[in-house]
Design an enzyme around this catalytic site. Sequence first.
Site, PDB file in Angstrom:
ATOM      1  N   LYS A 195       1.625 -18.055   9.026  1.00 13.41           N
ATOM      2  CA  LYS A 195       1.511 -16.586   8.993  1.00 13.41           C
ATOM      3  C   LYS A 195       1.770 -15.962  10.431  1.00 13.41           C
ATOM      4  CE  LYS A 195       0.603 -13.407   6.290  1.00 13.41           C
ATOM      5  NZ  LYS A 195       0.835 -12.948   4.791  1.00 13.41           N
ATOM      6  N   ASP A 203       4.541  -8.319   5.178  1.00 11.33           N
ATOM      7  CA  ASP A 203       3.294  -8.308   4.894  1.00 11.33           C
ATOM      8  C   ASP A 203       2.780  -6.902   5.235  1.00 11.33           C
ATOM      9  OD1 ASP A 203       0.850 -10.180   4.094  1.00 11.33           O
ATOM     10  OD2 ASP A 203       0.040  -8.789   5.771  1.00 11.33           O
TER      11      ASP A 203
HETATM   12  P1  NDP Z   1       1.782  -2.571   2.924  1.00 13.43           P
HETATM   13  O1  NDP Z   1       1.855  -2.239   4.288  1.00 13.43           O
HETATM   14  O2  NDP Z   1       2.902  -2.212   1.878  1.00 13.43           O
HETATM   15  O3  NDP Z   1       0.573  -1.748   2.035  1.00 13.43           O
HETATM   16  C1  NDP Z   1      -0.832  -1.863   2.513  1.00 13.43           C
HETATM   17  C2  NDP Z   1      -1.822  -1.025   1.685  1.00 13.43           C
HETATM   18  O4  NDP Z   1      -3.188  -1.291   2.242  1.00 13.43           O
HETATM   19  C3  NDP Z   1      -1.543   0.460   2.252  1.00 13.43           C
HETATM   20  O5  NDP Z   1      -1.829   1.242   1.182  1.00 13.43           O
HETATM   21  C4  NDP Z   1      -2.509   0.628   3.471  1.00 13.43           C
HETATM   22  O6  NDP Z   1      -2.792   1.892   3.733  1.00 13.43           O
HETATM   23  C5  NDP Z   1      -3.429  -0.101   2.939  1.00 13.43           C
HETATM   24  N1  NDP Z   1      -4.494  -0.646   3.997  1.00 13.43           N
HETATM   25  C6  NDP Z   1      -4.131  -1.544   4.905  1.00 13.43           C
HETATM   26  N2  NDP Z   1      -4.978  -1.721   5.859  1.00 13.43           N
HETATM   27  C7  NDP Z   1      -6.061  -1.155   5.264  1.00 13.43           C
HETATM   28  C8  NDP Z   1      -7.648  -1.178   5.605  1.00 13.43           C
HETATM   29  N3  NDP Z   1      -7.897  -1.872   6.816  1.00 13.43           N
HETATM   30  N4  NDP Z   1      -8.238  -0.207   4.860  1.00 13.43           N
HETATM   31  C9  NDP Z   1      -7.751   0.271   3.818  1.00 13.43           C
HETATM   32  N5  NDP Z   1      -6.577   0.358   3.310  1.00 13.43           N
HETATM   33  C10 NDP Z   1      -5.907  -0.462   3.891  1.00 13.43           C
HETATM   34  O7  NDP Z   1       1.351  -3.967   2.457  1.00 13.43           O
HETATM   35  P2  NDP Z   1       1.418  -4.944   1.449  1.00 13.43           P
HETATM   36  O8  NDP Z   1       1.316  -3.952   0.005  1.00 13.43           O
HETATM   37  O9  NDP Z   1       2.570  -5.764   1.443  1.00 13.43           O
HETATM   38  O10 NDP Z   1       0.053  -5.900   1.266  1.00 13.43           O
HETATM   39  C11 NDP Z   1      -1.107  -5.436   0.723  1.00 13.43           C
HETATM   40  C12 NDP Z   1      -1.747  -6.870   0.575  1.00 13.43           C
HETATM   41  O11 NDP Z   1      -1.352  -7.913   0.080  1.00 13.43           O
HETATM   42  C13 NDP Z   1      -2.138  -7.616   1.957  1.00 13.43           C
HETATM   43  O12 NDP Z   1      -3.405  -8.230   1.722  1.00 13.43           O
HETATM   44  C14 NDP Z   1      -1.165  -8.627   2.078  1.00 13.43           C
HETATM   45  O13 NDP Z   1      -1.480  -9.925   2.866  1.00 13.43           O
HETATM   46  C15 NDP Z   1      -1.097  -9.198   0.568  1.00 13.43           C
HETATM   47  N6  NDP Z   1       0.001  -9.798   0.016  1.00 13.43           N
HETATM   48  C16 NDP Z   1       1.505  -9.192   0.318  1.00 13.43           C
HETATM   49  C17 NDP Z   1       2.565  -9.742  -0.208  1.00 13.43           C
HETATM   50  C18 NDP Z   1       3.859  -9.073  -0.070  1.00 13.43           C
HETATM   51  O14 NDP Z   1       4.675  -9.831  -0.661  1.00 13.43           O
HETATM   52  N7  NDP Z   1       4.089  -8.089   0.472  1.00 13.43           N
HETATM   53  C19 NDP Z   1       2.380 -11.114  -0.718  1.00 13.43           C
HETATM   54  C20 NDP Z   1       0.864 -11.478  -1.014  1.00 13.43           C
HETATM   55  C21 NDP Z   1       0.024 -11.242  -0.445  1.00 13.43           C
HETATM   56  P3  NDP Z   1      -2.392   2.569   4.868  1.00 13.43           P
HETATM   57  O15 NDP Z   1      -0.897   3.064   4.658  1.00 13.43           O
HETATM   58  O16 NDP Z   1      -3.018   4.129   5.206  1.00 13.43           O
HETATM   59  O17 NDP Z   1      -2.316   1.742   6.208  1.00 13.43           O
END
Ligand code: NDP
Length: 450
Positions: free
Chosen positions: A125, A165
């Site tokens: 990571k 991510d």
């Molecule tokens: P994105 O950046 O596309 O979206 C993240 C989302 O989570 C946004 O809505 C963001 O809100 C919100 N968020 C981030 N940090 C916080 C916080 N501290 N408190 C509240 N809301 C928060 O990321 P992904 O959708 O790709 O990833 C989401 C999760 O899924 C993560 O845990 C990631 O590790 C996991 N994941 C992702 C994969 C992938 O293929 N993308 C694969 C496997 C796991 P805002 O826009 O306001 O920041």
Amino acid sequence: MTYIHDTIVKLQHSSPAQAEFYQAVEEVLDSLTAILEHAPKYRQQAIIERMVEPERQIMFRVPWVDDNGQVQVNKGYRVEFNSALGPYKGGLRFHPSVNASIIKFLGFEQVFKNALTGLPIGGAKGGANFDPKGRSDGEIMRFCQSYINELYRHIGPTTDVPAGDIGVGAREIGYMFGQYKKLVNRFDGVFTGKSILWGGSLGRKEATGYGCVYFASYMLADRKQELAGKTCLVSGSGNVAIYTIEKLHQLGATAITCSDSAGTLYHAEGINLATLKQIKEREQGRLTSYLQHHPEAVYIPCSDYPADGHAVWRYKADLAFPCATQNELTQADAEALVANGCLAVSEGANMPSTQDAVAIFLRHGLAYGPGKAANAGGVATSQLEMAQNASMLSWSFQEVDEKLQLIMRNIYTRARDTAAEFGEPGNLVLGANIAGFRRVADAMIEQGIV
Ligand code: NDP
């Protein structure tokens, strides 16, 4: 078991102040008691001590110039955790909260997740404490280029293959790949999550969210339930949340919430996906804009959240899909879900539920799919992207989606059957951890002390 306790104490001394990392390690090690007792070879070979120490950790300065001509400096990371099963594989996160503890917890989880897919990929990571919010396209590009100016020498299609991510999507992957290609003068499949125009895989963008919903459907099927007609709570509004909602709606369920770091949106008749995609994928906007299109929806800002948790988990629903970030579902949130009759939780995010929340799910017999199993569809489809790149072929969306469904089903049955084998039927945390551990540990033993 004192051995596990002692390992964590040693870790706290050798890697101080890494709370999220200890949390991830403790959760895995707690599940391993039975296998460690039955198979002494793992202790004799110091497998646990070797697994909790990354093979390599890279930390570096990322200097760049903002639109005002000011020099900015961020901290970059890549933690190459374990390569027993294949090249290092895992995403990059750009978020102000990124530090060594967060990247190590994510890398550690990734090792077990990747093993569980059954595919030949190791775990890693990376990321940076860079906040992309409010930055111009030019600033994002310059940051990505500077990040790669160091990282390029550590990655390659058979050594380490990063992906996206939080804060890293197709745009950032494009800028990083462009700089990598400039520096090495090769068109390598060194990233996944690439644009379809130049080597990406159809279905990769959707894979984590779709996979998380497929996983929920397999858990429900074993309980003689189905997704159709179910009401669902989803958190987040990024890549994973959007494609979780899309698949839920396609399969006849209704997602009534989503959230971002500023607040939660509740729409009783179901989140309108076209509006959400418009705001989040095209305008990079905030969820409050949703109300301009759907004034009947309700928005709860973070300042109005309950003191002990998050508004999103306090609505009545059948299923919950945490898809935002780590520790976003607390003990009080879990109690609220149980009180409201929630049947199942399938985690799209990594470690979104606290350990106390997980204990409540297990105690009350909810179907609970931990992130390392339920969200593994993303990395699995990344591996399908690598396979297409290596063979210079590209597969149809349907072909990728069918493979994704098969992989998710295999992950589910592997975790379920391993839990039963070790005397805890239904405990997918234990099943996923032991199944992932066994594969990595046996490969490490076969490869000697390296
Ligand atoms: P994105 O950046 O596309 O979206 C993240 C989302 O989570 C946004 O809505 C963001 O809100 C919100 N968020 C981030 N940090 C916080 C916080 N501290 N408190 C509240 N809301 C928060 O990321 P992904 O959708 O790709 O990833 C989401 C999760 O899924 C993560 O845990 C990631 O590790 C996991 N994941 C992702 C994969 C992938 O293929 N993308 C694969 C496997 C796991 P805002 O826009 O306001 O920041």
